[in-house]
Motif scaffolding. Structure first.
Motif, short mmCIF file in Angstrom:
data_model
loop_
_atom_site.label_atom_id
_atom_site.label_comp_id
_atom_site.label_asym_id
_atom_site.label_seq_id
_atom_site.Cartn_x
_atom_site.Cartn_y
_atom_site.Cartn_z
N GLY A 19 -35.57 -37.13 5.54
CA GLY A 19 -36.28 -35.99 4.97
C GLY A 19 -36.66 -36.17 3.52
N ARG A 46 -27.69 -37.74 1.85
CA ARG A 46 -28.69 -38.29 2.76
C ARG A 46 -29.01 -39.74 2.41
N GLN A 57 -29.13 -34.32 -1.18
CA GLN A 57 -30.06 -35.45 -1.12
C GLN A 57 -29.31 -36.77 -1.31
N GLU A 89 -37.58 -41.57 4.79
CA GLU A 89 -38.40 -40.58 5.47
C GLU A 89 -37.64 -39.94 6.62
N GLN A 142 -27.16 -28.53 7.08
CA GLN A 142 -28.30 -29.44 7.20
C GLN A 142 -27.85 -30.88 7.45
N LEU A 165 -28.35 -33.20 10.79
CA LEU A 165 -28.96 -34.52 10.68
C LEU A 165 -28.09 -35.58 11.36
#
Length: 371
Positions: free
Chosen positions: A158, A178, A175, A155, A208, A212
């Motif tokens: 994101g 991440r 993704q 979470e 992005q 982060l």
């Protein structure tokens, strides 16, 4: 006209973070191969040679250099994935090069890594929940506590809790990166090594992920070592920048000092080659063309390992007396000092700007080169 050679500093090395250093690397070296006996030529490769630096708490230290200069080997020694030939790594003052067993596993929880390829760093047969929870294997957490940690980290990245049940191929590149960051942070490390963390991503996704990483550094009090070929990425997120050439550190300074007033000719050549966003300026720029390829690390040149490609040394030799000049194969001439003695990493004045060059660039020279 005689040129002055920079004298080595009294300080033992570029340890500018002082008592606030979370990580310290002291004279770390990695040599591959062996020296031949009875006068035979050496086939030893000095992949990393006497590297020293430190990392302050909450700092991002950028590491740049050409492919093959030793950046990845250095990071693997810090992570204890390969053993050094010499030197040591200190984490909060503790020598981690001597750790083994449980103590080494605890170290790996305190120092984590995010790799370049987000897909290759994830097991395609494991669901995301298992990949993110993998570093928690020896944490003593219950199964539910691990699951709660995984969901919380996803979470924070994101992503949604339900995506923990999916496999890596069901995510985009951004993704997956991440997810790799979530796995590294699941054990709340102190230091994060970022090995080209955005080079495999589209430019919009890069922004992005970098945002982060900056937010996470503030939130968790992390310290980063960022390895990258992209000088714009390094400039955007780093506090200090370290430049590596043929296994050695040739310059360390604050980000703004490196990018506006480099002292080492190699650093200036890297900045000269980097594109700028203004198309008019880009078209009119004169880039430095370094002659030849980097030397063979198994047979590096004597003295300064950059002297065979150094534009600054060639220009300087034109102003020196004949007795202070050395002629290389091919007719190029450089100062004799560059061939006879390897320059020490030296602190210039009191500006915390270290460089390994007998004849460091002046501010006016550097501004002309990188303009």
């Amino acid at each position: 006209m005689a040129a002055e050679i920079a004298e080595p500093a009294d300080s033992p090395g570029p340890f500018v973070a002082g008592p606030d250093a979370v990580l310290r690397v002291e004279r770390l070296s990695k040599h591959f191969g062996k020296k031949k006996r009875f006068g035979g030529s050496s086939n030893m490769v000095r992949a990393v040679d006497e590297v020293s630096f430190d990392l302050a708490r909450g700092e991002t230290l950028g590491l740049v250099g050409e492919s093959g200069c030793g950046k990845t080997t250095l990071s693997r020694m810090i992570l204890r994935l390969i053993e050094p030939t010499g030197g040591r790594v200190l984490l909060d003052g503790e020598d981690v090069t001597k750790l083994a067993g449980r103590r080494l596993r605890e170290f790996h929880q305190r120092v984590q890594v995010v790799f370049q390829d987000p897909y290759a760093s994830l097991d395609p047969r494991q669901r995301v929940a298992a990949s993110v929870a993998e570093p928690l294997t020896n944490s003593g957490m219950s199964k539910q506590e691990k699951l709660d940690t995984v969901h919380g980290m996803l979470e924070r990245m994101g992503l949604q809790r339900a995506q923990a049940k999916l496999f890596p191929h069901q995510f985009s590149g951004g993704q997956r990166q991440r997810i790799g960051i979530a796995r590294a942070l699941s054990v709340t490390p102190q230091v994060l090594l970022l090995d080209e963390p955005v080079s495999a991503l589209d430019v919009s996704i890069q922004a992005q992920v970098l945002k982060l990483l900056q937010d996470l550094r503030q939130e968790y009090g992390l310290s980063y070592i960022l390895i990258s070929h992209d000088l714009s990425v390094v400039r955007h997120v780093s506090d200090r920048v370290m430049v590596m050439y043929l296994g050695r550190i040739v310059e360390i300074a604050a980000k703004d000092d490196i990018y506006t007033s480099p002292h080492h000719p190699y650093t200036a050549s890297l900045l000269s080659a980097a594109p700028v966003p203004d198309p008019d300026v880009e078209r009119s720029r004169e880039r430095i063309q370094l002659p030849g390829d980097p030397p063979n690390p198994a047979n590096p040149p004597s003295g300064c390992t950059f002297h065979q490609r150094c534009f600054h040394a060639e220009l300087l030799a034109q102003k020196l007396p004949a007795g202070e000049v050395h002629e290389l194969d091919g007719g190029r001439k450089v100062p004799r000092a560059c061939v006879r003695q390897a320059p020490a990493l030296t602190l210039k004045a009191d500006d915390e700007h270290w460089s390994a060059c007998h004849f460091p660039l002046e501010r006016e020279q550097a501004a002309t080169i990188i303009a």
